[in-house]
Design a protein around this motif. Structure first.
Motif, mmCIF file in Angstrom:
data_model
loop_
_atom_site.group_PDB
_atom_site.id
_atom_site.type_symbol
_atom_site.label_atom_id
_atom_site.label_comp_id
_atom_site.label_asym_id
_atom_site.label_seq_id
_atom_site.Cartn_x
_atom_site.Cartn_y
_atom_site.Cartn_z
ATOM 1 N N MET A 54 0.760 -1.169 0.029
ATOM 2 C CA MET A 54 0.007 0.284 0.023
ATOM 3 C C MET A 54 0.947 1.284 -0.020
ATOM 4 O O MET A 54 0.467 2.258 -0.695
ATOM 5 C CB MET A 54 -0.890 0.016 1.347
ATOM 6 N N SER A 55 2.187 1.148 0.728
ATOM 7 C CA SER A 55 2.906 2.338 0.719
ATOM 8 C C SER A 55 3.623 2.721 -0.726
ATOM 9 O O SER A 55 3.609 3.892 -1.138
ATOM 10 C CB SER A 55 4.024 2.171 1.707
ATOM 11 N N PHE A 56 3.579 1.550 -1.581
ATOM 12 C CA PHE A 56 4.112 1.813 -2.917
ATOM 13 C C PHE A 56 3.214 2.773 -3.645
ATOM 14 O O PHE A 56 3.785 3.524 -4.567
ATOM 15 C CB PHE A 56 4.503 0.645 -3.508
ATOM 16 N N CYS A 60 6.389 8.824 -0.075
ATOM 17 C CA CYS A 60 6.919 10.177 0.556
ATOM 18 C C CYS A 60 8.075 10.575 0.213
ATOM 19 O O CYS A 60 8.683 10.042 -0.627
ATOM 20 C CB CYS A 60 6.876 9.836 2.006
ATOM 21 N N ILE A 61 8.246 11.960 0.547
ATOM 22 C CA ILE A 61 9.631 12.473 0.285
ATOM 23 C C ILE A 61 10.069 12.583 1.636
ATOM 24 O O ILE A 61 9.321 13.254 2.681
ATOM 25 C CB ILE A 61 9.502 13.984 -0.597
ATOM 26 N N LEU A 62 11.255 12.190 1.826
ATOM 27 C CA LEU A 62 11.937 12.039 3.201
ATOM 28 C C LEU A 62 13.012 13.064 3.485
ATOM 29 O O LEU A 62 13.971 13.102 2.701
ATOM 30 C CB LEU A 62 12.508 11.090 3.725
ATOM 31 N N PHE A 63 13.100 13.906 4.443
ATOM 32 C CA PHE A 63 14.206 14.873 4.888
ATOM 33 C C PHE A 63 14.793 14.439 6.080
ATOM 34 O O PHE A 63 14.046 13.933 7.020
ATOM 35 C CB PHE A 63 13.684 16.362 5.125
ATOM 36 N N THR A 64 15.932 14.440 6.287
ATOM 37 C CA THR A 64 16.569 13.872 7.476
ATOM 38 C C THR A 64 18.003 14.644 7.644
ATOM 39 O O THR A 64 18.719 15.020 6.729
ATOM 40 C CB THR A 64 17.121 12.356 7.596
ATOM 41 N N PHE A 65 18.232 15.178 8.807
ATOM 42 C CA PHE A 65 19.483 15.974 9.194
ATOM 43 C C PHE A 65 20.023 15.760 10.899
ATOM 44 O O PHE A 65 19.069 15.153 11.404
ATOM 45 C CB PHE A 65 19.229 17.386 9.066
ATOM 46 N N GLN A 66 21.147 15.842 11.241
ATOM 47 C CA GLN A 66 21.732 15.555 12.415
ATOM 48 C C GLN A 66 21.826 17.142 13.155
ATOM 49 O O GLN A 66 22.259 17.975 12.646
ATOM 50 C CB GLN A 66 22.938 15.060 12.522
ATOM 51 N N GLY A 98 10.827 4.092 5.542
ATOM 52 C CA GLY A 98 11.852 3.086 5.013
ATOM 53 C C GLY A 98 13.059 2.952 5.740
ATOM 54 O O GLY A 98 13.139 3.342 6.884
ATOM 55 N N LEU A 99 13.776 2.066 5.306
ATOM 56 C CA LEU A 99 15.089 1.713 6.038
ATOM 57 C C LEU A 99 16.129 2.180 5.753
ATOM 58 O O LEU A 99 16.440 2.497 4.502
ATOM 59 C CB LEU A 99 15.351 0.245 6.042
ATOM 60 N N LEU A 100 17.143 2.816 6.527
ATOM 61 C CA LEU A 100 18.391 3.607 6.149
ATOM 62 C C LEU A 100 19.504 3.138 6.844
ATOM 63 O O LEU A 100 19.516 2.077 7.931
ATOM 64 C CB LEU A 100 18.298 5.052 6.612
ATOM 65 N N CYS A 101 20.611 3.165 6.226
ATOM 66 C CA CYS A 101 21.966 2.682 6.804
ATOM 67 C C CYS A 101 22.952 3.851 6.767
ATOM 68 O O CYS A 101 22.892 4.383 5.842
ATOM 69 C CB CYS A 101 22.315 1.220 5.655
ATOM 70 N N THR A 346 17.915 14.389 1.404
ATOM 71 C CA THR A 346 16.407 14.328 0.832
ATOM 72 C C THR A 346 16.345 13.030 -0.047
ATOM 73 O O THR A 346 17.125 12.735 -0.802
ATOM 74 C CB THR A 346 16.419 15.574 -0.106
ATOM 75 N N PHE A 347 15.498 12.374 0.256
ATOM 76 C CA PHE A 347 14.952 11.154 -0.578
ATOM 77 C C PHE A 347 13.494 11.191 -1.246
ATOM 78 O O PHE A 347 12.738 11.417 -0.631
ATOM 79 C CB PHE A 347 15.152 9.772 0.334
ATOM 80 N N LEU A 348 13.591 11.022 -2.216
ATOM 81 C CA LEU A 348 12.003 10.782 -3.001
ATOM 82 C C LEU A 348 11.725 9.263 -3.042
ATOM 83 O O LEU A 348 12.650 8.649 -3.103
ATOM 84 C CB LEU A 348 12.339 11.248 -4.662
ATOM 85 N N ASN A 349 10.339 8.980 -3.269
ATOM 86 C CA ASN A 349 9.834 7.812 -3.515
ATOM 87 C C ASN A 349 10.149 6.789 -2.206
ATOM 88 O O ASN A 349 10.415 5.695 -2.320
ATOM 89 C CB ASN A 349 10.591 7.129 -4.850
ATOM 90 N N HIS A 350 10.352 7.389 -0.913
ATOM 91 C CA HIS A 350 10.510 6.741 0.012
ATOM 92 C C HIS A 350 9.075 6.147 0.743
ATOM 93 O O HIS A 350 8.059 6.845 0.578
ATOM 94 C CB HIS A 350 11.057 7.538 1.209
ATOM 95 N N MET A 351 9.158 4.806 1.056
ATOM 96 C CA MET A 351 8.112 4.227 1.473
ATOM 97 C C MET A 351 8.010 3.973 2.951
ATOM 98 O O MET A 351 9.010 3.592 3.472
ATOM 99 C CB MET A 351 8.064 2.829 0.856
ATOM 100 N N GLU A 352 6.681 4.318 3.682
ATOM 101 C CA GLU A 352 6.455 3.993 5.002
ATOM 102 C C GLU A 352 6.714 2.489 5.087
ATOM 103 O O GLU A 352 6.191 1.748 4.182
ATOM 104 C CB GLU A 352 5.396 4.516 5.422
ATOM 105 N N ASN A 353 7.177 2.141 6.226
ATOM 106 C CA ASN A 353 7.658 0.625 6.349
ATOM 107 C C ASN A 353 7.521 0.339 7.903
ATOM 108 O O ASN A 353 8.085 1.027 8.765
ATOM 109 C CB ASN A 353 8.879 0.140 6.019
#
Length: 358
Positions: A54-56, A60-66, A98-101, A346-353
């Protein structure tokens, strides 16, 4: 309803699953504490796959920073960027998908017990990866997903610190979700130097990243490395068809194929055939951007390329360029908080998981 027309008092399990799969990931976390039965159901692989399916449909567009030693994650539905073309600003929500590494252990190596980490911003979960089996200090990682076997794998490569070298000398793979995680050595027949910038893209179970031959970017032939996640095998795109793509370059998912910018779309991986499109920005672009350092983060729809700044600013804008209409737009992203100057991803096409990392 019963045959007599009375209410049975229960909703069929498959209908319950369908309803819950349409909730935001943060709502699923709340639902897990309703009962042991719900926790078991919502933690199952069946529901995780259904939710991801369903998430596909609603990326979402994801933003992350420290900031201040903590990572912040923000997201907004990608549909807002596509449908709200004339909007002056959209607000982000928190958390995201999504998962990030963690990418490069070099940054962590100044700490004695530094460990690479997998995280899921949707659930707030994270897991430290086991130490890489190596005497090298520099470790570079890529995270990929195999949609057939539905598994995540981490590919890592090591290189020398003294004497300094960018050439990957050891290649190892780790599979998530297998209980006790272990690194496995794999073979790679072609010496290469992976690009240190964030340039990888995973499409249909194949992880692509940029690299140079066993030399430097200035003197070696550029190449695209294709790592097939399921069999854990490498392929390489080299030769005349690829000689014009140099560093810095960015790989993006363009209509299900990967490409760079000047936009070069590969039509046939085996035969290395490319279709190229030269992008010429309208004069308004340069006044709109006003010297902001941007990088390509992907595409929305069929023809719009999105750009994002490298650091947080107030106000914070992302930019879109439509290749078909030669038009541009700027969208203000609101809600990132009173911070500026931090490096932002910034990440496009990010899926909630809702996957629980094990």
């Amino acid at each position: 309803m019963k045959a007599s027309g009375e209410n049975s008092g229960q909703i069929p399990v498959d209908i319950t699953h369908e309803i819950l799969s349409r909730l935001p990931a943060k709502s699923i976390a709340r639902c897990r504490v309703v009962s042991k039965e719900w926790d078991f159901t919502l933690s199952s692989q069946y529901f995780t796959d259904l939710f991801l399916k369903m998430s596909f449909l609603s990326p979402c567009i994801l933003f992350t920073f420290q900031a201040e030693g903590k990572w912040s994650f923000f997201s907004l539905p990608e549909s807002m960027l596509i449908s709200d073309q004339k909007s002056s600003g959209v607000a982000v929500d928190k958390p995201a998908c999504g998962l990030l590494c963690t990418k490069d252990e070099w940054v962590l190596s100044i700490k004695k017990d530094a460990r690479m980490m997998i995280s899921n911003p949707s659930t707030g979960g994270f897991k430290l990866l086991p130490k890489v089996k190596t005497r090298r200090r520099r470790v570079l990682t890529y995270l990929g997903y195999d949609p057939v076997e539905k598994v995540y794998k981490v590919l890592c490569m090591t290189s020398r610190e003294k004497p300094f070298s960018l050439q990957a000398e050891q290649h190892q793979v780790l599979t998530l979700g297998t209980g006790k995680m272990n690194w496995r050595m794999i073979e790679c027949s072609v010496p290469h130097c992976p690009h240190l910038e964030d340039n990888e893209v995973c499409i249909d179970g194949v992880l692509y990243y940029l690299a140079a031959g066993s030399g430097s970017w200035e003197t070696s032939m550029s190449m695209i490395v294709c790592f097939d996640i399921r069999p854990e095998k490498f392929k390489f795109i080299v030769g005349e068809a690829f000689k014009d793509i140099k560093s810095p370059s960015t790989l993006i998912n363009y209509k299900g194929k990967f490409s760079g910018f000047v936009l070069s779309v590969i039509n046939d991986i085996e035969n290395h055939t490319w279709r190229k499109k030269t992008i010429i920005f309208p004069s308004l672009w340069w006044s709109l951007v006003a010297g902001t350092r941007l990088h390509i983060v992907g595409t929305t729809g069929d023809s719009e390329i999105m750009f994002s700044p490298s650091v947080v600013s107030i106000p914070f804008y992302i930019y879109g360029y439509n290749m078909e209409t030669n038009s541009i737009r700027r969208v203000e992203i609101q809600g990132l908080g009173p911070v500026k100057g931090q490096k932002i991803y910034t990440f496009l096409n990010h899926m909630e998981n809702v996957k629980l990392i094990t």
